[in-house]
Design an enzyme around this catalytic site. Structure first.
Site, mmCIF file in Angstrom:
data_model
loop_
_atom_site.group_PDB
_atom_site.id
_atom_site.type_symbol
_atom_site.label_atom_id
_atom_site.label_comp_id
_atom_site.label_asym_id
_atom_site.label_seq_id
_atom_site.Cartn_x
_atom_site.Cartn_y
_atom_site.Cartn_z
ATOM 1 N N ASP A 234 0.829 -1.197 0.000
ATOM 2 C CA ASP A 234 0.000 0.000 0.000
ATOM 3 C C ASP A 234 0.869 1.254 0.000
ATOM 4 O OD1 ASP A 234 -2.869 0.806 0.405
ATOM 5 O OD2 ASP A 234 -2.026 1.819 2.155
ATOM 6 N N GLU B 12 1.707 -0.283 -5.059
ATOM 7 C CA GLU B 12 0.815 0.807 -5.446
ATOM 8 C C GLU B 12 1.678 2.062 -5.528
ATOM 9 O OE1 GLU B 12 -3.197 3.106 -3.859
ATOM 10 O OE2 GLU B 12 -1.679 2.471 -2.437
#
Ligand code: NOJ
Ligand code: CA
Length: 547
Positions: free
Chosen positions: A204, A243
């Site tokens: 993330d 990401e």
């Protein structure tokens, strides 16, 4: 020649499927999806052909950011099951040949995580330095990520009189990765889940994660290299899928420049956004230019391609005018837009349910260079629920049957508006589910797509994206018509004169003329994947050779 790659680089031609355990299938009838329910549906997923599951956060959480606010990195949210249920699920997934990766959310924790509770308990707390504290709300070097809820990335803590950094919501304090204890703990988290069978992680918010490492490490990217080296030592072939929503010129660093020793894959947010611009304009140009500009990742690394995910369809890399074009085409109501930069919609309703267009878009996704990533429900055309708050609009429960089939409970964890379902799609050979299954099957058979060199071709019509993938003497040509009119692509296939092009999606062949220029008629939103095979040798040619 057909290639027969066998390799530990399994991610090169993986098909990744992202799901949230909470909304996939309820196994104990309390209305909340869980590991037992998911385990019951492993055969469905294996039958679809996907090869790798990406689990959204399933850790204990107060759930203020749908699980991206974690209170314990070493456990399973009791609402979703137990560690025992997790291990049973992993065993079943592995038995059916599926790998599993999971979200690694270590840029921040929940403010209810015991580490943060301890950290904020006093300036002299042993864990004070596990988070980023400051006497002043420093001038914001960066914009807030969720402008609807936050206007600063610093929050005042009245108890200790200092401010803590929170890149996202104020209830998500950033961990201080400049602290070596924190970096060790993060490695321990990776090691824990790898030991339980995970093949890697979707990381993330990577740029935010590493930005605070300095000045502890000379280069913040060393932190990623440390993590990757740790994983390789523990389990070769494990991946970090990052990401990283940045422009191409900054992205290569995240793979580890030429070394490829950091992230294994990065999501290609640039090509994704340009693809949406192309779809809106019915003009292949923006996507073609992204693919031409896109740098090659280092050997053994790979792009990950997607059209939609669990967040807003972010259009932050486009100009304001371009963004407005996409809003006008696919999300004209203010209620469909979010954060001033994106759409909180799923793909099928954006196309007004036009099945030809939906099928073409997924054909495009699977044929583009990069590992395809699906978001659960895309295979049945699951729609959105605009009455849900913010990004939750695209996170409604999976629909298994006409009645819903997600849970036996009267009230599912989230509202389930009517919509398509798995049972109906399974009965219909022309359904989107069957189409996605076919695309996955062809994609897995066509190693050129995953391993080959990709070249965007001039197609002779602005609505057509044509590209070819070449590997070890094998070639596939893919053509996609982004418009709802019939058209004809004209391709220059010099070097492939007199070869035969076999359509992989429908029956049929085309011969490349001696000129090397081939004309390919395309239906409205038509798509074709064409495998090149050598021309048949005529008896005349054969006798000449024999002399
Ligand atoms: C990115 C995730 O995709 C998003 O859903 C989440 O809100 C933020 N990171 C914060 O963790
Ligand atoms: Ca349940």
């Amino acid at each position: 020649m057909r290639m027969t790659y066998t390799s530990d680089l399994w991610w090169k031609n993986a098909v990744v499927y992202c799901l949230d355990v909470e909304t996939f299938k309820d196994g104990n009838g309390d209305g909340i999806g869980d590991f037992r329910g998911l385990t019951q549906e492993i055969d469905y997923l294996a039958g679809l052909g996907i090869t790798c599951l990406w689990l959204m956060p399933f850790y204990p959480t107060p759930n203020k950011d749908d699980g991206y606010d974690v209170t314990d990195f070493y456990s399973v949210d009791p609402r979703l099951g137990t560690l025992g249920d997790f291990v049973e699920f992993m065993r079943t997934a592995h038995d059916r040949g599926l790998r599993v990766i999971a979200d690694l959310v270590v840029n921040h924790t929940s403010d209810q995580h015991p580490w943060f509770v301890e950290s904020r308990s006093g300036r002299d707390s042993p864990r004070r330095d596990w988070y980023v504290w400051s006497d002043t709300p420093e001038p914001n070097p960066k914009e807030v990520v969720f402008p609807d809820k936050e206007d600063s990335v610093w929050e005042h803590d009245p108890h200790t009189g200092q401010y803590y950094l929170h890149t996202f919501y104020r209830h998500q304090p950033d961990l201080n990765v400049a602290n070596p204890e924190v970096r060790d703990e993060i490695a321990r988290v990776l090691g824990f889940w790898m030991e339980l069978g995970l093949s890697g992680f979707r990381v993330d918010a990577v740029p935010f994660l590493i930005e605070n490492v300095s000045p502890e490490l000379a280069d913040p990217h060393d932190f990623l290299a440390e993590l990757r080296a740790f994983m390789t030592r523990r389990k070769g072939g494990s991946v970090l899928l990052g990401e990283v929503n940045l422009e191409y010129d900054q992205l290569l660093e995240y793979f580890g420049d030429g070394l490829g020793d950091q992230l294994t894959m990065c999501f290609d947010f640039v090509a994704m956004q340009r693809a949406w611009l192309s779809l809106a304009r019915r003009d292949a140009g923006p996507l073609a230019s992204a693919l031409r500009e896109r740098p090659e990742p280092p050997k053994d690394c790979q792009w990950a391609m997607f059209l939609r995910n669990h967040d807003e369809l972010t259009l932050d890399k486009l100009t304001e005018d371009e963004r407005q074009e996409i809003f006008a085409a696919f999300g004209p109501d203010k209620d469909m837009q979010i954060f001033g930069r994106g759409l909180r919609r799923r793909l099928p309703p954006m196309f007004g349910g036009d099945e030809r267009r939906i099928k073409m878009a997924y054909s495009l996704l699977f044929s583009l260079p990069g590992t395809p990533v699906l978001f659960y429900g895309e295979e049945i055309g699951l729609g959105e629920d605009l009455s849900a708050e913010g990004r939750m609009a695209v996170r409604t429960p999976m629909r298994w049957s006409a009645e819903g089939g997600f849970t036996q409970a009267e009230r599912p964890v989230r509202a389930m508006p009517d919509g398509p379902n798995v049972a109906d799609h399974r009965r219909d050979n022309d359904s989107l589910l069957r189409w996605i299954q076919l695309l996955i099957e062809r994609y897995r058979e066509s190693l050129e797509l995953a391993w080959g060199d990709h070249t965007v071709l001039d197609a002779g019509d602005p609505a057509v994206l044509a590209h070819r993938c070449d590997a070890d003497g094998a070639t596939i040509v893919a053509v996609h018509n982004l418009d709802d009119r019939e058209c004809e692509a004209e391709l220059d296939l010099t070097g492939l004169e007199r070869c035969v092009l076999t359509d992989l999606l429908v029956d049929g062949t085309v011969k490349v003329p001696g000129s090397g220029r081939v004309r390919l008629p395309l239906d409205p939103y038509g798509c074709r994947w064409l495998r090149v095979s050598a021309p048949e040798v005529s008896p005349e040619d054969a006798s000449v050779k024999a002399q």
